[in-house]
Write a protein that holds these residues in place. Structure first.
Motif, mmCIF file in Angstrom:
data_model
loop_
_atom_site.group_PDB
_atom_site.id
_atom_site.type_symbol
_atom_site.label_atom_id
_atom_site.label_comp_id
_atom_site.label_asym_id
_atom_site.label_seq_id
_atom_site.Cartn_x
_atom_site.Cartn_y
_atom_site.Cartn_z
ATOM 1 N N UNK A 134 0.819 -1.207 0.000
ATOM 2 C CA UNK A 134 0.000 0.000 0.000
ATOM 3 C C UNK A 134 0.857 1.264 0.000
ATOM 4 N N UNK A 135 2.075 1.171 0.522
ATOM 5 C CA UNK A 135 2.963 2.332 0.500
ATOM 6 C C UNK A 135 3.350 2.710 -0.933
ATOM 7 N N UNK A 136 3.448 1.697 -1.770
ATOM 8 C CA UNK A 136 3.769 1.950 -3.174
ATOM 9 C C UNK A 136 2.562 2.544 -3.900
ATOM 10 N N UNK A 137 1.412 1.927 -3.723
ATOM 11 C CA UNK A 137 0.232 2.348 -4.474
ATOM 12 C C UNK A 137 -0.335 3.671 -3.961
ATOM 13 N N UNK A 138 -0.221 3.918 -2.663
ATOM 14 C CA UNK A 138 -0.812 5.113 -2.079
ATOM 15 C C UNK A 138 0.112 6.320 -2.127
ATOM 16 N N UNK A 139 1.411 6.080 -1.880
ATOM 17 C CA UNK A 139 2.354 7.196 -1.768
ATOM 18 C C UNK A 139 3.481 7.163 -2.802
ATOM 19 N N UNK A 143 5.967 5.124 -2.643
ATOM 20 C CA UNK A 143 7.211 4.742 -1.987
ATOM 21 C C UNK A 143 7.720 3.404 -2.508
ATOM 22 N N UNK A 144 8.979 3.236 -2.423
ATOM 23 C CA UNK A 144 9.604 1.954 -2.733
ATOM 24 C C UNK A 144 9.684 1.141 -1.445
ATOM 25 N N UNK A 145 9.273 -0.117 -1.501
ATOM 26 C CA UNK A 145 9.327 -1.007 -0.341
ATOM 27 C C UNK A 145 10.232 -2.191 -0.679
ATOM 28 N N UNK A 146 11.210 -2.428 0.166
ATOM 29 C CA UNK A 146 12.108 -3.566 -0.030
ATOM 30 C C UNK A 146 12.171 -4.384 1.251
ATOM 31 N N UNK A 147 11.992 -5.684 1.119
ATOM 32 C CA UNK A 147 12.101 -6.596 2.256
ATOM 33 C C UNK A 147 13.442 -7.312 2.152
ATOM 34 N N UNK A 148 14.218 -7.220 3.216
ATOM 35 C CA UNK A 148 15.561 -7.801 3.235
ATOM 36 C C UNK A 148 15.563 -8.978 4.201
ATOM 37 N N UNK A 149 16.087 -10.117 3.749
ATOM 38 C CA UNK A 149 16.103 -11.327 4.580
ATOM 39 C C UNK A 149 17.531 -11.730 4.916
ATOM 40 N N UNK A 162 12.999 -12.417 7.844
ATOM 41 C CA UNK A 162 13.028 -11.000 7.470
ATOM 42 C C UNK A 162 13.808 -10.243 8.548
ATOM 43 N N UNK A 163 14.815 -9.508 8.128
ATOM 44 C CA UNK A 163 15.614 -8.749 9.095
ATOM 45 C C UNK A 163 15.374 -7.251 9.000
ATOM 46 N N UNK A 164 14.844 -6.795 7.855
ATOM 47 C CA UNK A 164 14.690 -5.354 7.647
ATOM 48 C C UNK A 164 13.635 -5.082 6.579
ATOM 49 N N UNK A 165 12.836 -4.057 6.822
ATOM 50 C CA UNK A 165 11.925 -3.546 5.813
ATOM 51 C C UNK A 165 12.337 -2.108 5.533
ATOM 52 N N UNK A 166 12.702 -1.852 4.300
ATOM 53 C CA UNK A 166 13.194 -0.530 3.916
ATOM 54 C C UNK A 166 12.104 0.174 3.109
ATOM 55 N N UNK A 167 11.712 1.349 3.565
ATOM 56 C CA UNK A 167 10.694 2.143 2.882
ATOM 57 C C UNK A 167 11.340 3.466 2.481
ATOM 58 N N UNK A 168 11.232 3.790 1.197
ATOM 59 C CA UNK A 168 12.016 4.905 0.662
ATOM 60 C C UNK A 168 11.190 5.693 -0.349
ATOM 61 N N UNK A 169 11.377 7.006 -0.341
ATOM 62 C CA UNK A 169 10.711 7.850 -1.326
ATOM 63 C C UNK A 169 11.333 7.623 -2.701
ATOM 64 N N UNK A 170 10.731 8.233 -3.714
ATOM 65 C CA UNK A 170 11.251 8.115 -5.072
ATOM 66 C C UNK A 170 11.515 9.508 -5.639
#
Length: 234
Positions: free
Chosen positions: A105-110, A112-118, A131-139
């Protein structure tokens, strides 16, 4: 850790990861090495991103707390440290099922880029594929990663400690009693969750002199919570 649960997390992680092209990842690596400080417009965008993530977690009943340099800046100085480059928060791994299917939803609504790191390998008690990290980033320019970024660490409790890893370089741990109970702190005209004993937690992580600014602080070399260094191939 429930095997079925981890398989579901792994599948979701792969699906989201496929949305990020190899070129995009190369650009991200470059930008991460040329990050800009939290000042001016970048600071405003980062605060807005943070508020959106916190509201998202509150909506789905997921506890979080401000983490690392973000916690340090807010508690010690009432601000995000201007020489920092992102916001750090933490959630518990058992809360992942509440949000893992909703992160897109962060991608579709705002946008944002969402990356899940394992985790790429076992590092007791962390398991490969966790999962060790969820990275949320603007574009920027619709496709390029932006400068506003939030890292959501995912920690696991084991033997009265909270464990996590960073950048696949170090396994860290801290006594769980620091974050078993949370409090709130006022910052940026709203409240955020923090460890109840924030000062004790900061002293554990940054040393007894944590109230003295150190702009050259290294989160592996200087972090008292580092339990072991990981193999470069981890």
């Amino acid at each position: 850790m429930n095997i079925k649960f981890m398989k579901e997390i792994w599948q979701e992680a792969k699906q989201i990861d496929r949305q990020v092209s190899f070129l995009h990842k190369l650009i991200s690596v470059y930008l991460n090495k040329t990050q800009k400080p939290l000042e001016g417009k970048i600071l405003k965008k980062t605060l807005k991103l943070t508020d959106r993530v916190v509201d998202f977690l509150d909506k789905y009943g997921v506890d979080y707390w401000l983490e690392s340099g973000t916690l340090l800046g807010v508690v010690r100085e009432g601000r995000l440290l201007p020489w920092d480059h992102d916001v750090d928060i933490t959630i518990r791994i058992e809360d992942l099922p509440r949000i893992i299917n909703k992160l897109k939803s962060f991608h579709f609504k705002y946008g944002y880029r969402v990356e899940i790191v394992v985790n790429r390998a076992d590092a007791t008690p962390l398991k490969k594929g966790d999962v060790r990290l969820i990275k949320i980033q603007s574009r920027r320019l619709f496709v390029l990663p932006g400068w506003a970024q939030l890292d959501m660490f995912v920690k696991i409790k084991h033997d009265d400690k909270m464990y996590w890893s960073i950048r696949n370089r170090a396994l860290k741990s801290a006594p769980a009693h620091f974050t078993d109970n949370l409090a709130v702190i006022e910052f940026n005209s709203r409240t955020y969750k923090v460890p109840k004993d924030s000062r004790g937690y900061l002293a554990y992580r940054f040393g007894v002199d944590w109230e003295t600014p150190k702009k050259d602080y290294d989160n592996i070399r200087d972090d008292k919570s580092v339990e072991q260094l990981l193999d470069p191939l981890y």
